[in-house]
Design a protein around this motif. Structure first.
Motif, PDB file in Angstrom:
ATOM      1  N   CYS A  43      22.231  11.211  13.702  1.00 45.88           N
ATOM      2  CA  CYS A  43      21.515  10.046  14.238  1.00 45.88           C
ATOM      3  C   CYS A  43      20.945   9.209  13.097  1.00 45.88           C
ATOM      4  N   PRO A  44      20.713   7.918  13.330  1.00 37.68           N
ATOM      5  CA  PRO A  44      20.051   7.086  12.330  1.00 37.68           C
ATOM      6  C   PRO A  44      18.576   7.462  12.202  1.00 37.68           C
ATOM      7  N   VAL A  45      17.959   7.026  11.121  1.00 40.09           N
ATOM      8  CA  VAL A  45      16.605   7.470  10.783  1.00 40.09           C
ATOM      9  C   VAL A  45      15.667   6.279  10.610  1.00 40.09           C
ATOM     10  N   LEU A  46      14.502   6.360  11.258  1.00 37.08           N
ATOM     11  CA  LEU A  46      13.418   5.407  11.048  1.00 37.08           C
ATOM     12  C   LEU A  46      12.310   6.102  10.273  1.00 37.08           C
ATOM     13  N   TYR A  47      12.002   5.575   9.098  1.00 37.86           N
ATOM     14  CA  TYR A  47      10.911   6.101   8.267  1.00 37.86           C
ATOM     15  C   TYR A  47       9.636   5.350   8.611  1.00 37.86           C
ATOM     16  N   TRP A  48       8.566   6.111   8.827  1.00 34.96           N
ATOM     17  CA  TRP A  48       7.266   5.532   9.156  1.00 34.96           C
ATOM     18  C   TRP A  48       6.264   5.865   8.052  1.00 34.96           C
ATOM     19  N   LEU A  49       5.586   4.835   7.536  1.00 42.90           N
ATOM     20  CA  LEU A  49       4.585   5.004   6.489  1.00 42.90           C
ATOM     21  C   LEU A  49       3.204   4.703   7.061  1.00 42.90           C
ATOM     22  N   SER A  50       2.328   5.680   6.983  1.00 36.96           N
ATOM     23  CA  SER A  50       0.984   5.537   7.551  1.00 36.96           C
ATOM     24  C   SER A  50       0.019   4.895   6.564  1.00 36.96           C
ATOM     25  N   GLY A  51      -1.198   4.636   7.058  1.00 37.36           N
ATOM     26  CA  GLY A  51      -2.185   3.896   6.290  1.00 37.36           C
ATOM     27  C   GLY A  51      -3.237   4.761   5.638  1.00 37.36           C
ATOM     28  N   LEU A  52      -4.251   4.107   5.114  1.00 37.38           N
ATOM     29  CA  LEU A  52      -5.331   4.778   4.384  1.00 37.38           C
ATOM     30  C   LEU A  52      -5.955   5.908   5.210  1.00 37.38           C
ATOM     31  N   THR A  53      -6.221   7.005   4.540  1.00 35.58           N
ATOM     32  CA  THR A  53      -6.873   8.227   5.062  1.00 35.58           C
ATOM     33  C   THR A  53      -5.949   9.066   5.939  1.00 35.58           C
ATOM     34  N   CYS A  54      -4.743   8.592   6.228  1.00 34.38           N
ATOM     35  CA  CYS A  54      -3.856   9.320   7.138  1.00 34.38           C
ATOM     36  C   CYS A  54      -3.045  10.384   6.404  1.00 34.38           C
ATOM     37  N   ASN A  55      -2.491  11.312   7.187  1.00 29.19           N
ATOM     38  CA  ASN A  55      -1.412  12.179   6.727  1.00 29.19           C
ATOM     39  C   ASN A  55      -0.288  12.083   7.751  1.00 29.19           C
ATOM     40  N   GLU A  56       0.619  13.039   7.767  1.00 29.38           N
ATOM     41  CA  GLU A  56       1.755  12.945   8.700  1.00 29.38           C
ATOM     42  C   GLU A  56       1.336  13.090  10.156  1.00 29.38           C
ATOM     43  N   GLN A  57       0.146  13.621  10.413  1.00 29.27           N
ATOM     44  CA  GLN A  57      -0.260  13.922  11.779  1.00 29.27           C
ATOM     45  C   GLN A  57      -0.628  12.679  12.586  1.00 29.27           C
ATOM     46  N   ASN A  58      -1.182  11.662  11.948  1.00 30.38           N
ATOM     47  CA  ASN A  58      -1.698  10.514  12.693  1.00 30.38           C
ATOM     48  C   ASN A  58      -0.620   9.870  13.553  1.00 30.38           C
ATOM     49  N   PHE A  59       0.514   9.599  12.950  1.00 30.26           N
ATOM     50  CA  PHE A  59       1.589   8.927  13.679  1.00 30.26           C
ATOM     51  C   PHE A  59       2.186   9.834  14.739  1.00 30.26           C
ATOM     52  N   ASP A  87      -4.756  20.294  -7.956  1.00 28.55           N
ATOM     53  CA  ASP A  87      -4.422  19.774  -9.277  1.00 28.55           C
ATOM     54  C   ASP A  87      -4.115  18.282  -9.270  1.00 28.55           C
ATOM     55  N   VAL A  88      -4.189  17.667  -8.084  1.00 27.83           N
ATOM     56  CA  VAL A  88      -3.860  16.246  -7.952  1.00 27.83           C
ATOM     57  C   VAL A  88      -5.132  15.422  -8.078  1.00 27.83           C
ATOM     58  N   ALA A  89      -5.104  14.395  -8.898  1.00 23.57           N
ATOM     59  CA  ALA A  89      -6.269  13.529  -9.098  1.00 23.57           C
ATOM     60  C   ALA A  89      -6.742  12.950  -7.770  1.00 23.57           C
ATOM     61  N   ASN A  90      -8.058  12.776  -7.679  1.00 20.46           N
ATOM     62  CA  ASN A  90      -8.639  12.275  -6.438  1.00 20.46           C
ATOM     63  C   ASN A  90      -9.851  11.420  -6.754  1.00 20.46           C
ATOM     64  N   ASP A  91     -10.400  10.790  -5.723  1.00 15.55           N
ATOM     65  CA  ASP A  91     -11.586   9.954  -5.853  1.00 15.55           C
ATOM     66  C   ASP A  91     -12.422  10.138  -4.595  1.00 15.55           C
ATOM     67  N   GLU A  92     -13.723   9.980  -4.704  1.00 11.45           N
ATOM     68  CA  GLU A  92     -14.599  10.154  -3.544  1.00 11.45           C
ATOM     69  C   GLU A  92     -14.414   9.048  -2.519  1.00 11.45           C
ATOM     70  N   ALA A  93     -13.942   7.890  -2.937  1.00 13.82           N
ATOM     71  CA  ALA A  93     -13.766   6.769  -2.013  1.00 13.82           C
ATOM     72  C   ALA A  93     -12.551   7.010  -1.117  1.00 13.82           C
ATOM     73  N   TYR A  94     -12.603   6.494   0.091  1.00 13.60           N
ATOM     74  CA  TYR A  94     -11.497   6.670   1.033  1.00 13.60           C
ATOM     75  C   TYR A  94     -10.264   5.876   0.655  1.00 13.60           C
ATOM     76  N   ASP A  95     -10.434   4.834  -0.163  1.00 13.18           N
ATOM     77  CA  ASP A  95      -9.333   3.907  -0.433  1.00 13.18           C
ATOM     78  C   ASP A  95      -8.735   4.074  -1.827  1.00 13.18           C
ATOM     79  N   LEU A  96      -8.901   5.259  -2.409  1.00 13.66           N
ATOM     80  CA  LEU A  96      -8.299   5.571  -3.701  1.00 13.66           C
ATOM     81  C   LEU A  96      -8.078   7.075  -3.772  1.00 13.66           C
ATOM     82  N   GLY A  97      -6.966   7.479  -4.369  1.00 11.73           N
ATOM     83  CA  GLY A  97      -6.698   8.903  -4.528  1.00 11.73           C
ATOM     84  C   GLY A  97      -5.965   9.493  -3.333  1.00 11.73           C
ATOM     85  N   GLN A  98      -6.252  10.745  -3.034  1.00  9.59           N
ATOM     86  CA  GLN A  98      -5.529  11.440  -1.981  1.00  9.59           C
ATOM     87  C   GLN A  98      -5.777  10.769  -0.628  1.00  9.59           C
ATOM     88  N   GLY A  99      -4.675  10.495   0.069  1.00 11.94           N
ATOM     89  CA  GLY A  99      -4.737   9.726   1.305  1.00 11.94           C
ATOM     90  C   GLY A  99      -4.624   8.231   1.085  1.00 11.94           C
TER      91      GLY A  99
END
Length: 276
Positions: A43-59, A87-99
């Motif tokens: 089957c063909p594939v649709l890739y979905w990219l989520s937004g800030l603070t999300c992971n794969e679960q939101n969609f 080991d992945v760099a992060n930041d306390e702000a929601y709009d930078l780093g992980q997520g």
């Protein structure tokens, strides 16, 4: 790829996989919906990219997309929004780093080692999907907010790779709004010329493939005037002769209530393009 979730859904299967990403140098999770048609052939594939603070679960839990993917015979692939781990760099702000990977290849430390979401989404993930699942190489891409930005940028920079692209509430001009300026300065440095490679408004100006753009935007979105600015995309598309269907939806905000209301339209749009 190790399957860590497996649930029947609209005659198909909503799964979540964990795998090692060589590009990101960490383990990643990705949601994969296999429609019932996948039991009988690719089957063909649709890739979905989520937004800030999300992971794969939101969609996969909020959008209600599986119903429409089952109707049209489309595989849905929804990756996480950033590299993850101690080991992945992060930041306390929601709009930078992980997520908040912003779908760029970071060039500045401490981000450069892991934050290569552009390469992950554009190259590594499709190769894994097409090797592991009953998937064709016919692809479409969509996303929301930061993910809408990612979908537009990746489609515009890779002519011929996607049959269609769409976005909900995308950050169309990250170089001109606070979310994007903060992330780009951190990940890419102060050279604003380098930012243009990840800015849809800039990319439309020189796009070699004029893939039609479908954008839905709620007119009650709390980020509309400060962060999203769809009028900038409308203006540059008009100037470049690039087809844009920008639908301002009255009363809708930035939430998944908005996405769930129109995701059926988007999947039908992509399904038509991928059948062509």
């Amino acid at each position: 790829m190790e399957r860590i979730e497996h649930r029947a859904c609209f005659g198909g299967w909503q799964d979540v996989y964990r795998h090692r990403s060589e590009v990101l140098d960490c383990d990643m999770t990705v949601g994969v919906y296999l429609p019932p048609q996948a039991a009988h052939g690719p089957c063909p594939v649709l890739y979905w990219l989520s937004g800030l603070t999300c992971n794969e679960q939101n969609f996969i839990t909020k959008a209600g997309a599986q119903r429409y993917a089952a109707e049209h015979g489309v595989i849905l692939v929804a990756p996480d929004t950033s590299p993850r781990g101690q080991d992945v760099a992060n930041d306390e702000a929601y709009d930078l780093g992980q997520g908040a990977g912003f779908y760029v290849n970071a060039t500045r430390e401490p981000w450069a080692k892991h934050y290569r979401m552009y390469d992950y989404v554009a190259d590594e993930l499709p190769a894994l999907v097409e090797a592991k699942f009953p998937a064709t190489d016919v692809r479409a891409i969509s996303g929301h907010s930061m993910g809408g930005h990612g979908a537009l940028v990746i489609a515009l920079r890779n002519p011929g790779r996607y049959r269609s692209v769409s976005a909900f509430s995308p950050i169309v001009a990250p170089s001109q709004v606070p979310w994007g300026e903060k992330a780009f300065a951190a990940y890419l440095g102060d050279d604003r010329e380098a930012w243009k490679r990840y800015d849809a408004v800039e990319l439309v100006k020189g796009a070699r493939e004029k893939l039609p753009l479908l954008v839905d935007q709620g007119d009650a979105d709390e980020f509309l005037s400060g962060q999203l600015k769809p009028e900038l995309l409308r203006a540059v598309c008009a100037a470049a002769g690039h087809r844009l269907e920008l639908r301002l939806q009255p009363g809708y905000d930035h939430s998944y209530y908005f996405i769930a209301s129109f995701i059926g339209d988007h999947i039908a749009h992509h399904a038509r393009a991928m059948r062509a």
